[in-house]
Enzyme design. Structure first.
Site, mmCIF file in Angstrom:
data_model
loop_
_atom_site.group_PDB
_atom_site.id
_atom_site.type_symbol
_atom_site.label_atom_id
_atom_site.label_comp_id
_atom_site.label_asym_id
_atom_site.label_seq_id
_atom_site.Cartn_x
_atom_site.Cartn_y
_atom_site.Cartn_z
ATOM 1 C CG ASP A 130 29.560 -1.541 -98.052
ATOM 2 O OD1 ASP A 130 28.557 -2.029 -98.577
ATOM 3 O OD2 ASP A 130 30.716 -1.910 -98.335
ATOM 4 C CG ASN A 160 42.139 -2.999 -101.209
ATOM 5 O OD1 ASN A 160 41.201 -3.681 -100.803
ATOM 6 N ND2 ASN A 160 42.066 -1.685 -101.314
ATOM 7 C CG HIS A 194 38.019 -3.381 -99.616
ATOM 8 N ND1 HIS A 194 38.283 -2.520 -100.658
ATOM 9 C CD2 HIS A 194 36.922 -4.069 -99.991
ATOM 10 C CE1 HIS A 194 37.375 -2.684 -101.602
ATOM 11 N NE2 HIS A 194 36.545 -3.627 -101.229
ATOM 12 C CD GLU A 230 39.293 0.856 -99.795
ATOM 13 O OE1 GLU A 230 39.789 -0.276 -99.857
ATOM 14 O OE2 GLU A 230 38.844 1.462 -100.790
#
Ligand code: GLP
Length: 262
Positions: free
Chosen positions: A67, A136, A138, A143
Site C-alpha cells: 500500500d 481494528n 485491517h 479498513e
C-alpha cells in the site's frame, strides 16, 4: 489459518525469515508482497542479515508494496516508498526494475491500480505476502467494511488509523486521509500469506481475525479462507486466543514430525 506462537518478537521475525528463505531456496527466485509499519521491521532486519551472510541473494526477487499513502511523494519521509528503501531495499541486492510500488500521486488513480494488478499477474502472482494487522483488524489499508473481494484501489482511512499515524507527521494537515492499497481479493490470490503480529495491543485484533466470524468488519478474518495463511505471533499478541495451547501443541508436533522425516 496456521497459528505459530513464538516466545517473543525476535523469534517471530526469525520464523518468518526462515519461511521466506526456505521458499527462496527452492527456486532461487521469489515474488514478495511487502507490508510497512513497525511490525515487519525485525523481519526485514533478518532478511538483510541473511543477505549479508551470503545466504540469500535477492537478484531474482521481485517485490510489490502492499500500500501507499495517497498524496505523498515517494521522497516524503513517511511515504511507504521511503520506508521500503530505508528498511530493506537499499541494504540488499534487489534490482531496481524488480521493485514495484503504488504511487502516492498517480496521474490517473484507477488506471494506476489496474496496471499494478496487471504487473502482479504478469510475473505469475505473489508467492508470499507479508502482512501486519491494524488494531481494528485491517490488512494493508483495507479498513473495516472493505469488500472481501476488493482489488487494488483508493481507500479512505478510518479515524482510528489516521490518529494512529498522526504522531509520525509534523503537522495535522499533513496526515493522509486516503491510501492506495492492494485489495483483499488481491491479497488472497497470493500463494502464501504471513501475517505477523506483536504485542498486547494487537491481541484483540488477532483473536477476532483467527477465531471470530468471517466478516468485512474484521478484514483480517478473511485469511480464514486462505489455504496457506500463517499467523506468526509473539506471546502477547497470542494472549487472547481461546485455542492457543492447541496451536502450540500442533506446531511443536508438526516440527517434530517433519524433523523425523528429514
Ligand atoms: C498500517 C499499514 C498496515 C500495517 C498496520 C499496522 O495501517 N498500512 O500494512 O499492518 O499499519 O502497523 P504496525 O505494524 O505499525 O502496528
Amino acid at each position: 489459518m496456521e497459528i505459530i506462537i513464538k516466545t517473543d518478537y525476535e523469534a517471530a521475525c526469525e520464523e518468518a525469515a526462515r519461511i521466506i528463505l526456505r521458499a527462496w531456496k527452492k527456486r532461487k527466485s521469489l515474488v514478495l508482497g511487502l507490508a510497512t509499519g513497525r511490525t515487519p521491521l525485525g523481519l526485514y532486519e533478518k532478511l538483510i542479515s541473511l543477505h549479508k551472510k551470503g545466504e540469500m541473494d535477492f537478484s531474482n526477487v521481485i517485490a510489490f508494496s502492499l500500500d501507499e499513502y495517497f498524496g505523498l511523494d515517494e521522497t516524503h519521509p513517511q511515504s511507504f516508498a521511503r520506508y521500503m528503501d530505508d528498511h530493506l531495499y537499499r541494504h540488499i541486492n534487489i534490482r531496481p526494475e524488480n521493485i514495484h510500488r503504488l504511487s502516492g500521486r498517480p496521474a490517473e488513480i484507477e488506471e494506476h491500480c489496474r496496471a499494478y494488478e496487471r504487473k502482479i499477474r504478469s510475473v505469475g502472482g505473489i508467492d508470499i505476502q507479508v502482512l501486519g494487522i491494524g488494531k481494528n483488524g485491517h490488512i494493508g489499508f483495507n479498513e473495516p467494511g472493505s469488500s472481501l473481494t476488493s482489488r487494488t484501489r483508493l481507500k479512505s482511512l478510518t479515524r482510528e488509523t489516521v490518529e494512529a499515524n498522526a504522531p509520525l507527521f509534523k503537522e495535522e494537515g499533513e496526515v493522509p486521509r486516503f491510501s492506495l492499497t492492494m485489495g483483499i481479493g488481491t491479497i488472497l490470490e497470493s500463494r502464501m500469506i504471513l501475517l505477523l503480529a506483536s504485542g498486547e495491543d494487537k491481541a484483540d485484533a488477532v483473536a477476532r481475525a483467527a477465531e471470530g466470524p468471517l466478516t468485512a468488519f474484521v478484514p483480517a478474518s478473511v485469511l480464514q479462507l486462505h489455504p496457506q495463511a500463517k499467523c506468526i505471533l509473539d506471546e502477547e499478541a497470542a494472549s487472547r486466543l481461546a485455542l492457543k495451547d492447541y496451536y502450540r501443541w500442533t506446531y511443536e508436533n508438526k516440527e517434530k514430525f517433519l524433523a523425523r522425516l528429514t
